[in-house]
Design a protein around this motif. Structure first.
Motif, PDB file in Angstrom:
ATOM      1  N   GLU A 163       0.833  -1.214   0.000  1.00 49.94           N
ATOM      2  CA  GLU A 163       0.000   0.000   0.000  1.00 49.94           C
ATOM      3  C   GLU A 163       0.860   1.253   0.000  1.00 49.94           C
ATOM      4  O   GLU A 163       0.487   2.273  -0.576  1.00 49.94           O
ATOM      5  CB  GLU A 163      -0.943  -0.020   1.200  1.00 49.94           C
ATOM      6  CG  GLU A 163      -2.064  -1.046   1.006  1.00 49.94           C
ATOM      7  CD  GLU A 163      -3.266  -0.797   1.898  1.00 49.94           C
ATOM      8  OE1 GLU A 163      -4.203  -0.132   1.429  1.00 49.94           O
ATOM      9  OE2 GLU A 163      -3.251  -1.268   3.050  1.00 49.94           O
ATOM     10  N   THR A 164       2.020   1.169   0.626  1.00 51.71           N
ATOM     11  CA  THR A 164       2.933   2.324   0.611  1.00 51.71           C
ATOM     12  C   THR A 164       3.372   2.606  -0.831  1.00 51.71           C
ATOM     13  O   THR A 164       3.469   3.762  -1.253  1.00 51.71           O
ATOM     14  CB  THR A 164       4.172   2.029   1.482  1.00 51.71           C
ATOM     15  OG1 THR A 164       3.728   1.698   2.787  1.00 51.71           O
ATOM     16  CG2 THR A 164       5.121   3.210   1.533  1.00 51.71           C
ATOM     17  N   MET A 165       3.612   1.537  -1.587  1.00 52.76           N
ATOM     18  CA  MET A 165       4.117   1.725  -2.948  1.00 52.76           C
ATOM     19  C   MET A 165       3.008   2.000  -3.962  1.00 52.76           C
ATOM     20  O   MET A 165       3.206   2.734  -4.927  1.00 52.76           O
ATOM     21  CB  MET A 165       4.904   0.485  -3.391  1.00 52.76           C
ATOM     22  CG  MET A 165       6.185   0.307  -2.607  1.00 52.76           C
ATOM     23  SD  MET A 165       7.246  -0.943  -3.329  1.00 52.76           S
ATOM     24  CE  MET A 165       7.810  -0.113  -4.799  1.00 52.76           C
ATOM     25  N   LEU A 166       1.841   1.392  -3.746  1.00 55.55           N
ATOM     26  CA  LEU A 166       0.790   1.473  -4.771  1.00 55.55           C
ATOM     27  C   LEU A 166      -0.376   2.372  -4.374  1.00 55.55           C
ATOM     28  O   LEU A 166      -1.283   2.590  -5.172  1.00 55.55           O
ATOM     29  CB  LEU A 166       0.247   0.059  -5.068  1.00 55.55           C
ATOM     30  CG  LEU A 166       1.261  -0.949  -5.608  1.00 55.55           C
ATOM     31  CD1 LEU A 166       0.687  -2.359  -5.604  1.00 55.55           C
ATOM     32  CD2 LEU A 166       1.693  -0.571  -7.022  1.00 55.55           C
ATOM     33  N   GLY A 167      -0.365   2.826  -3.147  1.00 48.17           N
ATOM     34  CA  GLY A 167      -1.507   3.595  -2.663  1.00 48.17           C
ATOM     35  C   GLY A 167      -2.512   2.665  -2.003  1.00 48.17           C
ATOM     36  O   GLY A 167      -2.367   1.438  -2.076  1.00 48.17           O
ATOM     37  N   PRO A 168      -3.536   3.257  -1.365  1.00 44.30           N
ATOM     38  CA  PRO A 168      -4.524   2.440  -0.653  1.00 44.30           C
ATOM     39  C   PRO A 168      -5.225   1.462  -1.600  1.00 44.30           C
ATOM     40  O   PRO A 168      -5.547   1.816  -2.732  1.00 44.30           O
ATOM     41  CB  PRO A 168      -5.517   3.464  -0.108  1.00 44.30           C
ATOM     42  CG  PRO A 168      -4.850   4.776  -0.236  1.00 44.30           C
ATOM     43  CD  PRO A 168      -3.833   4.680  -1.303  1.00 44.30           C
ATOM     44  N   GLY A 172     -13.149  -4.654  -4.555  1.00 49.34           N
ATOM     45  CA  GLY A 172     -13.880  -4.511  -5.822  1.00 49.34           C
ATOM     46  C   GLY A 172     -13.075  -5.064  -6.969  1.00 49.34           C
ATOM     47  O   GLY A 172     -11.914  -5.410  -6.828  1.00 49.34           O
ATOM     48  N   VAL A 173     -13.754  -5.145  -8.114  1.00 50.69           N
ATOM     49  CA  VAL A 173     -13.159  -5.766  -9.294  1.00 50.69           C
ATOM     50  C   VAL A 173     -12.446  -4.708 -10.119  1.00 50.69           C
ATOM     51  O   VAL A 173     -12.930  -3.592 -10.271  1.00 50.69           O
ATOM     52  CB  VAL A 173     -14.253  -6.474 -10.133  1.00 50.69           C
ATOM     53  CG1 VAL A 173     -13.660  -7.146 -11.353  1.00 50.69           C
ATOM     54  CG2 VAL A 173     -14.996  -7.487  -9.271  1.00 50.69           C
ATOM     55  N   ALA A 174     -11.287  -5.085 -10.635  1.00 51.57           N
ATOM     56  CA  ALA A 174     -10.515  -4.152 -11.459  1.00 51.57           C
ATOM     57  C   ALA A 174     -11.256  -3.843 -12.746  1.00 51.57           C
ATOM     58  O   ALA A 174     -11.990  -4.692 -13.255  1.00 51.57           O
ATOM     59  CB  ALA A 174      -9.166  -4.778 -11.791  1.00 51.57           C
TER      60      ALA A 174
ATOM     61  N   MET B   1      -5.895   1.887  -6.022  1.00 49.58           N
ATOM     62  CA  MET B   1      -5.839   0.683  -6.853  1.00 49.58           C
ATOM     63  C   MET B   1      -6.724  -0.407  -6.262  1.00 49.58           C
ATOM     64  O   MET B   1      -6.807  -0.555  -5.049  1.00 49.58           O
ATOM     65  CB  MET B   1      -4.390   0.176  -6.935  1.00 49.58           C
ATOM     66  CG  MET B   1      -4.253  -1.085  -7.769  1.00 49.58           C
ATOM     67  SD  MET B   1      -2.553  -1.630  -7.973  1.00 49.58           S
ATOM     68  CE  MET B   1      -1.978  -0.478  -9.216  1.00 49.58           C
ATOM     69  N   LYS B   2      -7.359  -1.142  -7.145  1.00 48.44           N
ATOM     70  CA  LYS B   2      -8.230  -2.237  -6.690  1.00 48.44           C
ATOM     71  C   LYS B   2      -7.372  -3.423  -6.255  1.00 48.44           C
ATOM     72  O   LYS B   2      -6.382  -3.773  -6.899  1.00 48.44           O
ATOM     73  CB  LYS B   2      -9.143  -2.683  -7.834  1.00 48.44           C
ATOM     74  CG  LYS B   2     -10.092  -1.588  -8.307  1.00 48.44           C
ATOM     75  CD  LYS B   2     -11.426  -1.726  -7.628  1.00 48.44           C
ATOM     76  CE  LYS B   2     -12.469  -0.819  -8.249  1.00 48.44           C
ATOM     77  NZ  LYS B   2     -12.522   0.513  -7.627  1.00 48.44           N
ATOM     78  N   ARG B   3      -7.826  -4.029  -5.166  1.00 50.64           N
ATOM     79  CA  ARG B   3      -7.132  -5.208  -4.655  1.00 50.64           C
ATOM     80  C   ARG B   3      -7.113  -6.344  -5.702  1.00 50.64           C
ATOM     81  O   ARG B   3      -6.129  -7.056  -5.862  1.00 50.64           O
ATOM     82  CB  ARG B   3      -7.878  -5.672  -3.395  1.00 50.64           C
ATOM     83  CG  ARG B   3      -7.166  -6.713  -2.600  1.00 50.64           C
ATOM     84  CD  ARG B   3      -8.071  -7.176  -1.468  1.00 50.64           C
ATOM     85  NE  ARG B   3      -7.476  -8.313  -0.809  1.00 50.64           N
ATOM     86  CZ  ARG B   3      -6.613  -8.230   0.179  1.00 50.64           C
ATOM     87  NH1 ARG B   3      -6.260  -7.048   0.643  1.00 50.64           N
ATOM     88  NH2 ARG B   3      -6.089  -9.304   0.723  1.00 50.64           N
TER      89      ARG B   3
END
Lengths: 175, 101
Positions: A163-168, A172-174, B1-3
């Motif tokens: 999360e530090t690198m990619l953000g929170p 949900g679906v991409a 970003m989505k999980r």
């Protein structure tokens, strides 16, 4: 399943059950679909070769453990080859980035790969097994030879770093 | 970003089980080939060791043999006693030479 030896049909059924989970774990090490399948097959063959000593009830963690070992060895060899200039980083792409792939999607995939690769091996193993393997915490602990409590703490650390690198991260679906 | 984007599920390439079966067969054949090779190599070593030429005994010239077998014939050694000794090897002649000085 009891304490009987692993038969050929049981082994093939195990492969069909674990093919996708093992593939997805190993893929996060080699980032190449063909090589990930090759690593996965090598891991299964090791388990098959050791079938006389394998207990059916613990074979699932063993398959993942074997796959992680093979994948880590492949990475070491790859780094050595790159160091000796026998190989280049360009060869590591598996062709997923087709011309139709949008630039934004390609960048997001690269960011994900960079973030996952930046994780220490111990954290990466835990988080990938937790997400893809379908194993219980106890089985993951067995596969990684760590106490079950360590699995939870390492998973939290890994997610925090991601999360530090990619953000929170949101559920949900991409798109 | 989505999980789900971070942990996107990829499909493995098709025909995985068929390829695994092929590799299992290949592995068995490779093992059999290795066994044959090792057996052939070991047999070759054994044959080579057994068939190697033996060291021939040194053949003495007739005059040298005659001299060694009759050490009392040694001349010009006043005050010297030459006594033959028993030898278990017919190709080895032992003599004791004692000189009074």
């Amino acid at each position: 399943m009891g304490d009987e030896a692993l038969s050929r049909s049981a082994f093939e059924a195990l492969y069909l059950e674990l093919e996708k989970p093992v593939f997805n774990v190993v893929y996060r090490w080699v980032w190449n679909a063909e090589e990930a399948r090759d690593v996965m097959h090598e891991a299964f063959l090791k388990v098959w070769a050791a079938r006389a000593r394998v207990r059916v009830e613990t074979v699932r963690p063993l398959v993942f453990k074997s796959a992680l070992n093979v994948a880590a060895n492949r990475l070491r060899v790859r780094r050595l080859r790159r160091f000796l200039r026998f190989d280049s980083a360009e060869q590591l792409s598996d062709g997923r980035g087709t011309p139709e792939t949008s630039l934004e999607l390609a960048q997001r995939r690269k960011a994900i790969r960079d973030a996952v690769e930046a994780l220490p091996e111990k954290l990466k193993s835990v988080v990938m097994l937790c997400e893809f393997s379908g194993l219980s915490t106890q089985e993951i602990a067995e596969a990684l030879s760590v106490p079950p409590g360590t699995v939870g703490s390492r998973r939290s650390q890994a997610m925090a770093r991601l999360e530090t690198m990619l953000g929170p991260l949101s559920e949900g679906v991409a798109p | 970003m989505k999980r789900s984007e971070l942990f996107e599920q990829h499909e493995p390439p098709p025909f995985g089980l068929e390829r695994l079966r092929a590799r299992m067969t290949e592995d068995r054949l490779a093992l059999a080939r290795r066994l044959v090779l090792v057996t052939a190599l070991a047999s070759g070593v054994v044959v080579a060791v057994l068939a190697r030429p033996r060291t021939k005994p040194i053949e003495l010239t007739p005059s040298a043999e005659a001299l060694l077998r009759s050490p009392n014939d040694v001349e010009g050694l006043a005050g010297t006693v030459v006594a033959p000794m028993a030898s278990s090897n017919p190709n080895v002649v032992l003599v004791r030479v004692s000189t009074l000085e």
